[in-house]
Design a protein around this motif. Structure first.
Motif, PDB file in Angstrom:
ATOM      1  N   ASN A 135       0.813  -1.225   0.000  1.00  0.00           N
ATOM      2  CA  ASN A 135       0.000   0.000   0.000  1.00  0.00           C
ATOM      3  C   ASN A 135       0.844   1.271   0.000  1.00  0.00           C
ATOM      4  N   LYS A 136       1.923   1.245  -0.755  1.00  0.00           N
ATOM      5  CA  LYS A 136       2.789   2.419  -0.833  1.00  0.00           C
ATOM      6  C   LYS A 136       2.102   3.543  -1.629  1.00  0.00           C
ATOM      7  N   PRO A 137       2.196   4.790  -1.158  1.00  0.00           N
ATOM      8  CA  PRO A 137       1.719   5.908  -1.982  1.00  0.00           C
ATOM      9  C   PRO A 137       2.491   5.934  -3.303  1.00  0.00           C
ATOM     10  N   ILE A 138       1.800   6.242  -4.375  1.00  0.00           N
ATOM     11  CA  ILE A 138       2.401   6.272  -5.705  1.00  0.00           C
ATOM     12  C   ILE A 138       2.787   7.710  -6.062  1.00  0.00           C
ATOM     13  N   MET A 139       3.992   7.874  -6.577  1.00  0.00           N
ATOM     14  CA  MET A 139       4.455   9.172  -7.037  1.00  0.00           C
ATOM     15  C   MET A 139       4.786   9.058  -8.518  1.00  0.00           C
ATOM     16  N   VAL A 140       4.238   9.966  -9.306  1.00  0.00           N
ATOM     17  CA  VAL A 140       4.494   9.987 -10.743  1.00  0.00           C
ATOM     18  C   VAL A 140       5.227  11.280 -11.073  1.00  0.00           C
ATOM     19  N   PHE A 141       6.442  11.154 -11.604  1.00  0.00           N
ATOM     20  CA  PHE A 141       7.288  12.309 -11.895  1.00  0.00           C
ATOM     21  C   PHE A 141       7.277  12.627 -13.383  1.00  0.00           C
ATOM     22  N   CYS A 142       7.038  13.891 -13.710  1.00  0.00           N
ATOM     23  CA  CYS A 142       7.022  14.364 -15.099  1.00  0.00           C
ATOM     24  C   CYS A 142       8.183  15.327 -15.336  1.00  0.00           C
ATOM     25  N   HIS A 143       9.032  14.995 -16.279  1.00  0.00           N
ATOM     26  CA  HIS A 143      10.174  15.848 -16.604  1.00  0.00           C
ATOM     27  C   HIS A 143       9.724  17.102 -17.360  1.00  0.00           C
ATOM     28  N   GLY A 144      10.646  18.019 -17.521  1.00  0.00           N
ATOM     29  CA  GLY A 144      10.331  19.288 -18.157  1.00  0.00           C
ATOM     30  C   GLY A 144      10.732  19.370 -19.613  1.00  0.00           C
ATOM     31  N   TYR A 145      10.695  20.576 -20.129  1.00  0.00           N
ATOM     32  CA  TYR A 145      11.034  20.892 -21.525  1.00  0.00           C
ATOM     33  C   TYR A 145      12.499  20.559 -21.786  1.00  0.00           C
ATOM     34  N   LYS A 146      12.750  19.875 -22.909  1.00  0.00           N
ATOM     35  CA  LYS A 146      14.089  19.401 -23.254  1.00  0.00           C
ATOM     36  C   LYS A 146      14.666  18.526 -22.136  1.00  0.00           C
ATOM     37  N   GLY A 147      13.760  17.805 -21.475  1.00  0.00           N
ATOM     38  CA  GLY A 147      14.173  16.922 -20.391  1.00  0.00           C
ATOM     39  C   GLY A 147      13.868  15.470 -20.706  1.00  0.00           C
ATOM     40  N   PHE A 148      14.241  14.595 -19.760  1.00  0.00           N
ATOM     41  CA  PHE A 148      13.979  13.164 -19.899  1.00  0.00           C
ATOM     42  C   PHE A 148      14.110  12.531 -18.524  1.00  0.00           C
ATOM     43  N   LYS A 149      13.573  11.326 -18.393  1.00  0.00           N
ATOM     44  CA  LYS A 149      13.442  10.678 -17.089  1.00  0.00           C
ATOM     45  C   LYS A 149      14.786  10.362 -16.441  1.00  0.00           C
ATOM     46  N   ASP A 150      15.852  10.239 -17.222  1.00  0.00           N
ATOM     47  CA  ASP A 150      17.160   9.867 -16.700  1.00  0.00           C
ATOM     48  C   ASP A 150      18.106  11.052 -16.580  1.00  0.00           C
ATOM     49  N   TRP A 151      17.561  12.263 -16.699  1.00  0.00           N
ATOM     50  CA  TRP A 151      18.412  13.442 -16.616  1.00  0.00           C
ATOM     51  C   TRP A 151      19.035  13.557 -15.221  1.00  0.00           C
ATOM     52  N   GLY A 152      20.293  13.956 -15.192  1.00  0.00           N
ATOM     53  CA  GLY A 152      20.939  14.348 -13.950  1.00  0.00           C
ATOM     54  C   GLY A 152      20.755  13.387 -12.798  1.00  0.00           C
ATOM     55  N   ALA A 153      20.189  13.905 -11.709  1.00  0.00           N
ATOM     56  CA  ALA A 153      20.045  13.130 -10.472  1.00  0.00           C
ATOM     57  C   ALA A 153      18.652  12.547 -10.299  1.00  0.00           C
ATOM     58  N   TRP A 154      17.837  12.520 -11.358  1.00  0.00           N
ATOM     59  CA  TRP A 154      16.463  12.007 -11.210  1.00  0.00           C
ATOM     60  C   TRP A 154      16.447  10.537 -10.790  1.00  0.00           C
ATOM     61  N   ASN A 155      17.386   9.728 -11.286  1.00  0.00           N
ATOM     62  CA  ASN A 155      17.414   8.314 -10.878  1.00  0.00           C
ATOM     63  C   ASN A 155      17.728   8.186  -9.388  1.00  0.00           C
ATOM     64  N   LEU A 156      18.658   8.989  -8.906  1.00  0.00           N
ATOM     65  CA  LEU A 156      19.002   8.972  -7.488  1.00  0.00           C
ATOM     66  C   LEU A 156      17.822   9.475  -6.649  1.00  0.00           C
ATOM     67  N   MET A 157      17.113  10.460  -7.155  1.00  0.00           N
ATOM     68  CA  MET A 157      15.909  10.940  -6.482  1.00  0.00           C
ATOM     69  C   MET A 157      14.868   9.831  -6.393  1.00  0.00           C
ATOM     70  N   ALA A 158      14.673   9.091  -7.473  1.00  0.00           N
ATOM     71  CA  ALA A 158      13.703   8.000  -7.488  1.00  0.00           C
ATOM     72  C   ALA A 158      14.047   6.951  -6.426  1.00  0.00           C
ATOM     73  N   LYS A 159      15.314   6.603  -6.344  1.00  0.00           N
ATOM     74  CA  LYS A 159      15.756   5.617  -5.358  1.00  0.00           C
ATOM     75  C   LYS A 159      15.520   6.123  -3.940  1.00  0.00           C
ATOM     76  N   THR A 160      15.762   7.416  -3.715  1.00  0.00           N
ATOM     77  CA  THR A 160      15.587   7.999  -2.382  1.00  0.00           C
ATOM     78  C   THR A 160      14.128   7.948  -1.952  1.00  0.00           C
ATOM     79  N   PHE A 161      13.220   8.259  -2.851  1.00  0.00           N
ATOM     80  CA  PHE A 161      11.802   8.176  -2.525  1.00  0.00           C
ATOM     81  C   PHE A 161      11.390   6.729  -2.271  1.00  0.00           C
ATOM     82  N   ALA A 162      11.937   5.807  -3.058  1.00  0.00           N
ATOM     83  CA  ALA A 162      11.605   4.394  -2.855  1.00  0.00           C
ATOM     84  C   ALA A 162      12.072   3.920  -1.482  1.00  0.00           C
ATOM     85  N   GLU A 163      13.248   4.353  -1.069  1.00  0.00           N
ATOM     86  CA  GLU A 163      13.767   3.981   0.249  1.00  0.00           C
ATOM     87  C   GLU A 163      12.908   4.558   1.370  1.00  0.00           C
ATOM     88  N   ALA A 164      12.226   5.660   1.071  1.00  0.00           N
ATOM     89  CA  ALA A 164      11.370   6.305   2.069  1.00  0.00           C
ATOM     90  C   ALA A 164       9.970   5.693   2.111  1.00  0.00           C
TER      91      ALA A 164
END
Length: 281
Positions: free
Chosen positions: A29-58
C-alpha cells in the motif's frame, strides 16, 4: 533493497511511453508518485534516478517516464535522437501521455501488489509542473500535486518561440539546446494546438480550481523560471503551500550527467519537504 523495473506502454499518439518504477520490496500500500520531466528533459536526466531511489527507500512507489514525443526513443531514452518526434510534440500529447500512465497504474495488477492505486500523487518539474497541475485539476484519481520549479503559464512561452506569422509561413521554428547543441524543431502545429486548447491549457484556471493539496517548491536563484511564477501559483491557490529553497537554481544543484553517489544538497532539501508534505496531507 530497492527494486527497479522498466515497462513500455502504448501512448495515445502512435508512440510508446517508457516507464521506470522504483520501490522497496518491504511493505504494501505504498503511496504512488508519478514524476514528469520538463522541456528538453527526460526521465534519466541528472540526479532524477538517485531521487527515485531515495523516494523508494522512504516507502513510496516512484514512477518516472519519458513523454512519448520528448525526442528520445525506447532504445535510446537519453537525449534526443528523434528530433522529428520532438517537433510534433505539444502540450495535449503530454497531457494524454500522463493520462495513459495513470490509466496503466489503475489497471496494472503488478502494481496493486505493492502500491496503493488509490493514492496517486504527481510531481512535475518546470514545464512538467504545468502539465501536472492541469492534469491534477481535471483527473479525480490524483490525490496531491507537487510543482517543482514550475512554470505558471504556457501562453507567453508558446508565442515567444517564434513570431506566429513567421512560424506559420516557415512551418517550423527551432530552439537551440545549449547542452547538446542540437537545433530542436517545433512544427507550427505546436502553436495551433495551443490556440485550439487555450482554455484547457490555462494553468491559472487549473490552479484556481484545485481541490487537492498542492505543494509549490522553487529555488530563489532560479534563472530559468522566475520564483515570481511560484508566487503566482500560490496566489491563485490560497490553500497551497509554498516552499522556497534558499540559493537553489532551476535543477536544485544537479547537472547532467550526475556521477556523484549522493544527491545535491538542495535536491535533498526538496525531497525532505515533499515527504513531509505527503505524510501530513
Amino acid at each position: 533493497m530497492i527494486t527497479q523495473e522498466q515497462f513500455v506502454i502504448p501512448g495515445l499518439h502512435n508512440k510508446d511511453i517508457i516507464i521506470d518504477v522504483h520501490y522497496s520490496a518491504v511493505g504494501i500500500n505504498k503511496p504512488i508518485m508519478v514524476f514528469c520531466h520538463g522541456y528538453k528533459g527526460f526521465k534519466d536526466w541528472g540526479a532524477w534516478n538517485l531521487m527515485a531511489k531515495t523516494f523508494a527507500e522512504a516507502g513510496f512507489y516512484f514512477i518516472k517516464f519519458n513523454f512519448s514525443h520528448n525526442g528520445g526513443t525506447i532504445n535510446q531514452p537519453i537525449d534526443f535522437p528523434d528530433l522529428e518526434a520532438f517537433g510534433h510534440n505539444n502540450y495535449i500529447i503530454e497531457l494524454d501521455d500522463l493520462k495513459a500512465v495513470i490509466d496503466w497504474i489503475e489497471h496494472n495488477n503488478h502494481i496493486e501488489k505493492t502500491a496503493n492505486i488509490n493514492d496517486i500523487n504527481l510531481i512535475g518539474h518546470s514545464r512538467g509542473g504545468g502539465i501536472t497541475l492541469i492534469k491534477a485539476e481535471e483527473d479525480s484519481r490524483v490525490k496531491r500535486v507537487i510543482s517543482l520549479a514550475s512554470v505558471c503559464e504556457f501562453a507567453n512561452r508558446t508565442a515567444r518561440i517564434e513570431d506566429p506569422e513567421v512560424w506559420k509561413k516557415n512551418g517550423v521554428a527551432y530552439v537551440v539546446n545549449t547542452r547538446t547543441k542540437q537545433e530542436m524543431p517545433h512544427y507550427y502545429q505546436f502553436y495551433e494546438t495551443f490556440l485550439l486548447n487555450e482554455t484547457r491549457l490555462d494553468i491559472k484556471r487549473a490552479v484556481s480550481n484545485l481541490k487537492i493539496p498542492h505543494l509549490i517548491i522553487h529555488g530563489n536563484n532560479d534563472t530559468s523560471v522566475s520564483i515570481n511564477e511560484a508566487e503566482n501559483l500560490h496566489l491563485w491557490n490560497a490553500k497551497s503551500t509554498l516552499e522556497k529553497i534558499d540559493g537553489a537554481n532551476h535543477v536544485f544543484g544537479a547537472t547532467h550527467p550526475w556521477n556523484d553517489k549522493s544527491l545535491p544538497n538542495h535536491l535533498k532539501e526538496v525531497i525532505k519537504k515533499i515527504i513531509a508534505f505527503l505524510n501530513n496531507n
